[in-house]
Scaffold this active site. Structure first.
Site, short mmCIF file in Angstrom:
data_model
loop_
_atom_site.label_atom_id
_atom_site.label_comp_id
_atom_site.label_asym_id
_atom_site.label_seq_id
_atom_site.Cartn_x
_atom_site.Cartn_y
_atom_site.Cartn_z
CG ASP A 96 -1.95 -1.04 1.25
OD1 ASP A 96 -1.73 -2.10 0.66
OD2 ASP A 96 -3.01 -0.81 1.87
CG HIS A 118 -3.38 3.94 1.63
ND1 HIS A 118 -4.65 3.97 1.11
CD2 HIS A 118 -3.29 2.75 2.29
CE1 HIS A 118 -5.31 2.88 1.44
NE2 HIS A 118 -4.49 2.10 2.14
CG ASP A 134 -5.45 -0.05 -0.91
OD1 ASP A 134 -6.30 -0.28 -1.80
OD2 ASP A 134 -5.65 -0.29 0.28
CG ASP A 146 -8.98 6.66 -1.23
OD1 ASP A 146 -9.16 7.74 -1.82
OD2 ASP A 146 -9.74 5.67 -1.36
NE ARG A 147 -7.56 4.84 5.50
CZ ARG A 147 -8.53 5.18 6.33
NH1 ARG A 147 -8.52 6.39 6.88
NH2 ARG A 147 -9.51 4.35 6.62
CG ASN A 155 -9.41 -2.11 -0.37
OD1 ASN A 155 -8.19 -2.21 -0.33
ND2 ASN A 155 -10.09 -1.50 0.59
CG HIS A 156 -8.72 2.45 -0.67
ND1 HIS A 156 -9.38 3.52 -0.09
CD2 HIS A 156 -8.57 1.54 0.31
CE1 HIS A 156 -9.60 3.28 1.19
NE2 HIS A 156 -9.12 2.07 1.45
CG HIS A 207 -4.91 -4.85 -2.27
ND1 HIS A 207 -3.93 -3.94 -1.96
CD2 HIS A 207 -5.95 -4.56 -1.44
CE1 HIS A 207 -4.35 -3.13 -1.00
NE2 HIS A 207 -5.58 -3.49 -0.67
NE ARG A 240 -9.77 -5.70 5.75
CZ ARG A 240 -8.97 -4.63 5.76
NH1 ARG A 240 -9.51 -3.43 5.56
NH2 ARG A 240 -7.68 -4.74 5.97
CG HIS A 254 -6.32 -5.47 2.29
ND1 HIS A 254 -6.99 -4.30 1.98
CD2 HIS A 254 -7.28 -6.34 2.71
CE1 HIS A 254 -8.28 -4.45 2.22
NE2 HIS A 254 -8.49 -5.68 2.66
#
Length: 415
Positions: A102, A104, A137, A140-141, A169-170, A221, A280, A308
């Protein structure tokens, strides 16, 4: 809230024909004046600029970075999707190879990795002799989601047979409308940012969902969930690949495979066998070490590498060493004091076996005080611990939940 199909996927020929990389490793030269040639100039400029900026004082550029114009970003998307369109949903990758977890939107960490170990570049790196896999990923964030995508798309276009982008997943508009990517695009491109966000999400639907390195190491992932039994389950999935919002009686096995590839996790430790429900949400699960060992045996695999989950040292083994979690962003959301890692895969010249080695950026090596968004839609997932426990989230309520099933689109907790 986000909806599916708001924009049509980029049509074949969106890059003026073949697409497929510049003059770098694995790419062919482009005709002068063609869209591909223009995209090559844009991609090279993005990579070279970040290479230059990464060696400067970051306070000079970290707040106002602009890597491309609207038209340039749109052209790059159109050219990259031509390459991804031709890749299988399970892409084959040769050795040696570097595998990133990730990111991010944490561009500062990614540049630190490139400077510390190697750039995927022909001038200052090892792209002639090394493959690169990025395990999703990307967005995001973090504060640089749009910039990370532009950099990775540039690398994919320049080196299409050396750089491989796997979906996380993002990389799904139902997730990234809330967790920072949408805001990053609109901040960079103002009124045109909405269109860039849609177009980049269209491209994400052409990403492979897994990579197979040297026929012996599966890179994915999330994980194998409870329904991925063979490598063929991951092959030949028609593109564009859409992620269903909810599992119900009409959900196909292929849709479940996609969900579990992006969302599932290992159980807490090697003593927890079987398949279990996931915090989740109901659309995914946790899988035990027995399932990992059985999957690897039946498919002739040495190792599964997945991302992940944030882990303390940036990498962490499971299933007696048959699964490895890698997370490449440090100080996750400025709440976890975790290291970041990348894994390099090489063949031992004496034994012929494939060996993995973690390369680590320590927590605090990079000033991430600006790199993570100040406000998060949901608190980050608890850190995975080697002892099977999970670190308590500092702020926010509970653990992150999974795919949007069971909630209204655009309002689900995240990952």
């Amino acid at each position: 809230s986000a909806t599916r199909g708001a924009y049509a996927p980029p049509p074949p020929g969106a890059c003026g024909g073949g697409g497929g990389g510049g003059g770098g490793a694995g790419g062919g030269g482009q005709l002068a004046g063609s869209p591909q040639a223009e995209a090559e100039v844009i991609a090279l400029r993005i990579v070279r600029r970040l290479m230059e900026l990464s060696n400067q004082e970051r306070s000079d550029w970290r707040y106002n970075l602009q890597l491309a114009t609207f038209d340039e970003a749109l052209l790059l998307c159109g050219c990259v999707v031509e390459i991804l369109r031709r890749e299988d949903s399970l892409v084959e990758v040769p050795l040696p190879c570097r595998v990133y977890g990730d990111i991010h939107g944490q561009l500062l960490d990614l540049l630190e990795f490139f400077n510390a170990f190697a750039w995927p570049d022909k001038r200052r790196g090892d792209i002639w002799s090394m493959s690169y896999v990025f395990l999703g990923d990307f967005v995001d964030r973090g504060a640089y989601s749009c910039d990370v995508v532009l950099l990775l798309f540039s690398l994919k276009f320049l080196y299409p047979r050396k750089v491989f982008l796997v979906r996380g997943n993002h990389e799904d508009r139902l997730m990234n409308i809330n967790y920072g990517f949408h805001e990053s695009c609109t901040r960079k491109f103002a009124a045109e940012g909405e269109f860039i966000w849609e177009r980049m999400n269209d491209v994400f639907e052409f990403l492979p969902i897994a990579a197979l390195v040297d026929s012996t190491i599966l890179c994915i992932h999330g994980g194998i969930g409870d329904c991925i039994d063979t490598l063929d389950d991951l092959r030949g999935i028609p593109k564009p690949i859409q992620v269903v919002g909810e599992i119900n009686s009409s959900t196909t096995r292929q849709d479940r495979i996609i969900l579990h590839a992006l969302w599932s996790d290992p159980t807490d430790n090697d003593q927890v066998l079987g398949v279990h429900s996931s915090p989740r949400g109901k659309n995914t699960c946790r899988f035990g070490p027995d399932r990992v060992q059985d999957f690897n045996r039946r498919n002739g695999l040495k190792l599964i590498i997945r991302a992940h989950e944030c882990v303390q040292h940036g990498y962490e083994y499971f299933a007696s060493g048959q699964l490895l979690t890698v997370f490449s962003a440090t100080n996750y959301c400025n709440e976890h004091n975790n290291d970041g890692a990348m894994v390099i895969l090489v063949r031992d010249e004496w034994t012929g076996e494939v060996k993995e080695h973690a390369q680590v950026i320590k927590s605090g090596a990079v000033d991430t005080s600006y790199g993570w968004n100040d406000q998060q839609f949901r608190a980050p997932s608890p850190m995975r611990r080697a002892d099977g426990s999970h670190e308590t989230v500092v702020r926010g309520a509970g653990v992150d939940a999974g795919p949007p099933g069971g909630w209204a689109f655009g309002s689900a907790p995240g990952s």
